[in-house]
Design a protein around this motif. Structure first.
Motif, mmCIF file in Angstrom:
data_model
loop_
_atom_site.group_PDB
_atom_site.id
_atom_site.type_symbol
_atom_site.label_atom_id
_atom_site.label_comp_id
_atom_site.label_asym_id
_atom_site.label_seq_id
_atom_site.Cartn_x
_atom_site.Cartn_y
_atom_site.Cartn_z
ATOM 1 N N GLY A 126 0.798 -1.223 0.000
ATOM 2 C CA GLY A 126 0.000 0.000 0.000
ATOM 3 C C GLY A 126 0.829 1.271 0.000
ATOM 4 O O GLY A 126 0.295 2.365 0.230
ATOM 5 N N ALA A 127 2.138 1.147 -0.269
ATOM 6 C CA ALA A 127 3.007 2.330 -0.259
ATOM 7 C C ALA A 127 3.011 2.994 -1.631
ATOM 8 O O ALA A 127 2.898 2.335 -2.666
ATOM 9 C CB ALA A 127 4.424 1.935 0.122
ATOM 10 N N ARG A 128 3.161 4.301 -1.613
ATOM 11 C CA ARG A 128 3.227 5.045 -2.859
ATOM 12 C C ARG A 128 4.681 5.200 -3.268
ATOM 13 O O ARG A 128 5.529 5.564 -2.457
ATOM 14 C CB ARG A 128 2.592 6.419 -2.658
ATOM 15 N N ALA A 129 4.975 4.910 -4.539
ATOM 16 C CA ALA A 129 6.353 4.925 -5.008
ATOM 17 C C ALA A 129 6.898 6.342 -5.084
ATOM 18 O O ALA A 129 6.180 7.289 -5.414
ATOM 19 C CB ALA A 129 6.437 4.272 -6.385
ATOM 20 N N ASP A 130 8.178 6.485 -4.766
ATOM 21 C CA ASP A 130 8.907 7.725 -4.978
ATOM 22 C C ASP A 130 9.317 7.744 -6.447
ATOM 23 O O ASP A 130 10.273 7.070 -6.836
ATOM 24 C CB ASP A 130 10.126 7.762 -4.055
ATOM 25 N N ARG A 131 8.581 8.486 -7.262
ATOM 26 C CA ARG A 131 8.831 8.437 -8.708
ATOM 27 C C ARG A 131 10.192 8.991 -9.079
ATOM 28 O O ARG A 131 10.820 8.539 -10.039
ATOM 29 C CB ARG A 131 7.729 9.217 -9.444
ATOM 30 N N GLY A 132 10.667 9.967 -8.305
ATOM 31 C CA GLY A 132 12.000 10.488 -8.573
ATOM 32 C C GLY A 132 13.061 9.422 -8.372
ATOM 33 O O GLY A 132 13.973 9.259 -9.196
ATOM 34 N N LEU A 133 12.951 8.678 -7.274
ATOM 35 C CA LEU A 133 13.896 7.595 -7.005
ATOM 36 C C LEU A 133 13.741 6.493 -8.042
ATOM 37 O O LEU A 133 14.742 5.923 -8.505
ATOM 38 C CB LEU A 133 13.668 7.046 -5.600
ATOM 39 N N ARG A 161 18.668 -6.728 -13.746
ATOM 40 C CA ARG A 161 18.615 -5.301 -13.416
ATOM 41 C C ARG A 161 17.222 -4.901 -12.919
ATOM 42 O O ARG A 161 17.098 -4.051 -12.034
ATOM 43 C CB ARG A 161 19.027 -4.473 -14.632
ATOM 44 N N VAL A 162 16.188 -5.510 -13.472
ATOM 45 C CA VAL A 162 14.828 -5.271 -12.965
ATOM 46 C C VAL A 162 14.729 -5.748 -11.520
ATOM 47 O O VAL A 162 14.154 -5.068 -10.662
ATOM 48 C CB VAL A 162 13.783 -5.984 -13.850
ATOM 49 N N ALA A 163 15.285 -6.918 -11.235
ATOM 50 C CA ALA A 163 15.258 -7.447 -9.871
ATOM 51 C C ALA A 163 16.020 -6.534 -8.906
ATOM 52 O O ALA A 163 15.598 -6.330 -7.766
ATOM 53 C CB ALA A 163 15.847 -8.855 -9.844
ATOM 54 N N VAL A 164 17.128 -5.969 -9.369
ATOM 55 C CA VAL A 164 17.896 -5.037 -8.536
ATOM 56 C C VAL A 164 17.077 -3.780 -8.271
ATOM 57 O O VAL A 164 16.986 -3.298 -7.133
ATOM 58 C CB VAL A 164 19.236 -4.680 -9.219
ATOM 59 N N ALA A 165 16.473 -3.234 -9.318
ATOM 60 C CA ALA A 165 15.650 -2.030 -9.149
ATOM 61 C C ALA A 165 14.501 -2.291 -8.186
ATOM 62 O O ALA A 165 14.174 -1.444 -7.349
ATOM 63 C CB ALA A 165 15.119 -1.566 -10.511
ATOM 64 N N ARG A 166 13.872 -3.446 -8.292
ATOM 65 C CA ARG A 166 12.764 -3.799 -7.397
ATOM 66 C C ARG A 166 13.213 -3.796 -5.935
ATOM 67 O O ARG A 166 12.500 -3.343 -5.044
ATOM 68 C CB ARG A 166 12.219 -5.176 -7.777
ATOM 69 N N ALA A 167 14.428 -4.300 -5.690
ATOM 70 C CA ALA A 167 14.938 -4.354 -4.318
ATOM 71 C C ALA A 167 15.289 -2.976 -3.771
ATOM 72 O O ALA A 167 15.194 -2.738 -2.569
ATOM 73 C CB ALA A 167 16.175 -5.253 -4.269
ATOM 74 N N LEU A 168 15.684 -2.067 -4.650
ATOM 75 C CA LEU A 168 16.174 -0.762 -4.200
ATOM 76 C C LEU A 168 15.097 0.305 -4.093
ATOM 77 O O LEU A 168 15.174 1.187 -3.237
ATOM 78 C CB LEU A 168 17.267 -0.266 -5.156
ATOM 79 N N VAL A 169 14.076 0.230 -4.943
ATOM 80 C CA VAL A 169 13.196 1.383 -5.125
ATOM 81 C C VAL A 169 12.297 1.637 -3.918
ATOM 82 O O VAL A 169 11.854 2.773 -3.704
ATOM 83 C CB VAL A 169 12.371 1.218 -6.417
ATOM 84 N N SER A 170 12.045 0.623 -3.108
ATOM 85 C CA SER A 170 11.195 0.833 -1.937
ATOM 86 C C SER A 170 11.999 1.282 -0.718
ATOM 87 O O SER A 170 11.434 1.415 0.368
ATOM 88 C CB SER A 170 10.419 -0.445 -1.612
ATOM 89 N N ARG A 171 13.302 1.507 -0.905
ATOM 90 C CA ARG A 171 14.167 1.991 0.172
ATOM 91 C C ARG A 171 14.083 1.108 1.426
ATOM 92 O O ARG A 171 13.836 1.592 2.528
ATOM 93 C CB ARG A 171 13.829 3.435 0.536
ATOM 94 N N PRO A 172 14.302 -0.212 1.310
ATOM 95 C CA PRO A 172 14.251 -1.080 2.491
ATOM 96 C C PRO A 172 15.422 -0.795 3.425
ATOM 97 O O PRO A 172 16.446 -0.251 3.012
ATOM 98 C CB PRO A 172 14.351 -2.487 1.900
ATOM 99 N N ASP A 173 15.274 -1.182 4.687
ATOM 100 C CA ASP A 173 16.371 -1.006 5.643
ATOM 101 C C ASP A 173 17.561 -1.868 5.272
ATOM 102 O O ASP A 173 18.716 -1.449 5.394
ATOM 103 C CB ASP A 173 15.907 -1.388 7.060
#
Length: 252
Positions: A126-133, A161-173
């Motif tokens: 339910g989180a909204r993506a940071d489109r800039g990131l 690269r898609v898998a990497v982007a998926r892991a990074l874009v939500s800014r996990p701890d």
């Protein structure tokens, strides 16, 4: 992350912690023990490489720490929260909200576009993506022109690269990366490693990466070596030469 202060120094809980982890598979003579009472802390905001010979317990440790597998004994923590023994629903929430995964198996949804795959974890929560990131990460990974393509329309390197982007874009701890460059050419692998480094340096995330590549591990702040399910070495600010010598020693 919760901190307490003593004098002028802030004391911060490790981002990830293992306490006396035990794990075995099989029975009798066929039993394998990838983790043998392993205890280790991973500091927040640092890039740690995990190395060791085949069968040393690297991937098993990663899966237990990420809540993807349960240990036979011991404890695993994400921050101050113990995850061992949690019900699956709570584990799922922790993985979704606090953890990013990059594995050799891309685990992309075939019916979704690259963009939809990248944004999926956040949308599930339910989180909204940071489109800039999102634009920054996909641009740095060379995906901007491929976001409307489905996995079968992408090369193996592009899928990773898609898998990497998926892991990074939500800014996990915490980002767990298991051989993230194993299926990539040298140039693409360097881009992925550069983004993992940036996740630590620019976004203050914690990265724990399993790798057999001493050049990749030399980009980390720390390298820990495993052998037979136990800690066999711990190098700060490693370089490729020291890592190669340490790996040679461990495999003897």
């Amino acid at each position: 992350m919760t901190t307490t202060t003593t004098g002028s120094r802030a004391l911060t809980a490790p981002a990830v912690r293992a306490v006396a982890l035990e794990k075995s598979y099989g029975d009798g003579d066929a039993a394998v023990r990838p983790l043998r009472g392993l205890s280790i802390d991973f500091d927040a905001g640092r890039f740690t490489a995990v190395m060791g010979p085949s069968g040393s317990g690297k991937s098993t440790l990663m899966h237990v720490l990420a809540g993807l597998d349960a240990p036979d004994a011991g404890q695993a923590f994400i921050g101050r929260r113990e995850i061992t023994g949690l019900p699956e629903k709570q584990l799922t929430r922790i993985r979704r909200d606090h953890i990013g995964f990059i594995f050799q198996a891309y685990n992309l949804v075939p019916s979704m576009t690259a963009e939809e795959n990248i944004l999926l974890p956040g949308r599930l929560g339910g989180a909204r993506a940071d489109r800039g990131l999102f634009r920054e990460i996909t641009g740095r990974l060379g995906l901007s022109a491929r976001l409307g393509h489905r996995p079968f329309e992408l090369s193996g390197g592009q899928q990773q690269r898609v898998a990497v982007a998926r892991a990074l874009v939500s800014r996990p701890d915490v980002i767990f990366a298991d051989e993230p460059t194993g299926n990539l050419d040298q140039a693409t692998g360097a881009e992925v490693l550069g983004l993992l480094r940036a996740a630590v340096d620019e976004y203050d995330q914690t990265v724990i990466m399993v790798t057999h590549d001493v050049q990749a591990a030399s980009l980390a702040d720390r390298a820990v070596l495993l052998a037979d399910g136990a800690l066999a070495g711990d190098l700060q600010a490693p370089d490729a030469g020291r890592l190669a010598a340490a790996m040679l020693e461990v495999t003897r």
